[in-house]
Enzyme design. Structure first.
Site, short mmCIF file in Angstrom:
data_model
loop_
_atom_site.label_atom_id
_atom_site.label_comp_id
_atom_site.label_asym_id
_atom_site.label_seq_id
_atom_site.Cartn_x
_atom_site.Cartn_y
_atom_site.Cartn_z
N LYS A 54 0.85 -1.21 0.00
CA LYS A 54 0.00 0.00 0.00
C LYS A 54 0.87 1.25 0.00
CE LYS A 54 -3.91 -2.22 2.23
NZ LYS A 54 -4.49 -2.69 3.48
N GLN A 98 -4.81 -1.23 9.69
CA GLN A 98 -4.74 -2.57 9.09
C GLN A 98 -5.38 -3.60 10.03
OE1 GLN A 98 -3.44 -3.33 5.92
NE2 GLN A 98 -4.34 -5.33 6.35
N ASP A 121 -11.29 3.02 4.30
CA ASP A 121 -11.73 1.62 4.23
C ASP A 121 -13.25 1.52 4.19
OD1 ASP A 121 -9.98 -0.47 3.92
OD2 ASP A 121 -9.49 -0.67 6.05
#
Ligand code: NDP
Length: 300
Positions: A54, A98, A121
């Site tokens: 990422k 994460q 997200d």
């Protein structure tokens, strides 16, 4: 083989190029550089790989990448303090914590502490509600990637019959909402669904997000249907040598590709789209934060 293979790798590269073009314009015309902060707690090897890639791709599209690593032993208070700092940091437009977090940390609490406008997200309860009520949400990256591929394959999805297999909060449920938003007639199937093959057979669009290798067979697929395989399953591959493994999806690719009109492979289908959509979401968040028009074709 009848089906068109939807090349997620090439599609994701196009999305990243589009994002990079708009980032360059934001920087040159407005002096703004979108920034993505990724928080990793602990040493989970798979998470470390995701976070690294990422960060690399964030920099490749011209954005600022901020990586924060906390030890496995970090307390909830320490993590919430970091999220609070990132919420207040004007250089950070997107925040991703994460998952999975270590067991002693409450994921829901942490995710809901993120400023919803920076929740790239799309897991914050307020974004879940916005998506469900058709308001300007941050949309979870994997379902957004599936939708972009479906729009690219079909143009309008209006009136099509769609079946989503799986009802998780990160894939199945947001996918349901996205397809409903496109005016599909949507069925969500799960482990208690009766006669799944019959349910799948009526669908013009099948999105499989189950986590069971090769579960959906070719003879379940309506001829000409579009099949989006979200599943990532590692299975033994003795044909490649002792102890070798390979990745397969939830759909039995070879048999389904004989019947479907279009199908995503695993690997190389949905997977690459997820990070591309994370970058697209960061760009969207940055545009919204600065009152600028949202990137065309990368939002819902
Ligand atoms: P979850 O385990 O959270 O959900 C799986 C869903 O599948 C559940 O709703 C479950 O039903 C349903 N299910 C399980 N068994 C059956 C069955 N026999 N028949 C019908 N439905 C069944 O998984 P996720 O949604 O997180 O992920 C699904 C897959 O997608 C995984 O392989 C994961 O690795 C992959 N994935 C890929 C991503 C990508 O970037 N490409 C990103 C995220 C996930 P019930 O609710 O009744 O238990």
């Amino acid at each position: 083989m009848a089906a068109t293979i939807i090349d997620g790798k090439a599609f994701a590269a196009r999305v990243r190029a589009q994002v990079a073009g708009q980032v360059a314009r934001l920087t040159s015309e407005h002096g703004i550089t979108p920034g993505l902060a990724v928080v990793l707690v602990g040493e989970d090897p798979a998470s470390q790989v995701y976070v690294r890639s990422k960060g690399k791709m964030t920099i490749e599209v011209g954005m600022a990448s901020f990586e924060h690593r906390l030890p496995e032993t970090a307390t909830e208070g320490e993590l919430l303090d970091l999220v609070d700092c990132l919420n207040k940091d004007d250089q950070v437009h997107g925040i991703l914590v994460q998952l999975p977090l270590p067991d002693h940390l409450n994921s829901n609490l942490v995710i809901n502490a993120i400023d919803p406008a920076k929740d790239v997200d799309g897991f914050h309860i307020s974004n879940v509600g916005r998506l469900g009520t058709g308001q300007n949400a941050m949309v979870p990256c994997t379902p957004l990637g599936c939708l972009l591929m479906l729009r690219d394959t079909h143009g309008s999805l209006s009136g099509l019959d769609a079946v989503v297999i799986g009802r998780s909060n990160i894939v199945g449920k947001p996918m349901f909402n996205l397809l409903l938003g496109e005016s599909c007639t949507v069925t969500v199937a799960h482990s208690r669904t009766k006669d799944l093959p019959k349910v799948v057979r009526r669908a013009d669009i099948v999105v499989a997000a189950v986590g069971r290798p090769n579960m959906v067979k070719g003879n379940w697929i309506k001829p000409g249907a579009t099949v989006i395989d979200v599943g990532i399953n590692r299975i033994d591959a003795p044909e490649r040598g002792e102890g070798k493994t390979r990745l397969v999806g939830d759909v039995e690719f070879d048999s389904a590709a004989q019947v479907a009109g279009a199908i995503t492979p695993v690997p190389g289908g949905v997977g690459p789209m997820t990070i591309a959509c994370l970058l697209a979401n960061t760009l969207t968040a940055c545009c919204r934060a600065n009152g600028l028009p949202e990137p065309e074709g990368l939002t819902v």
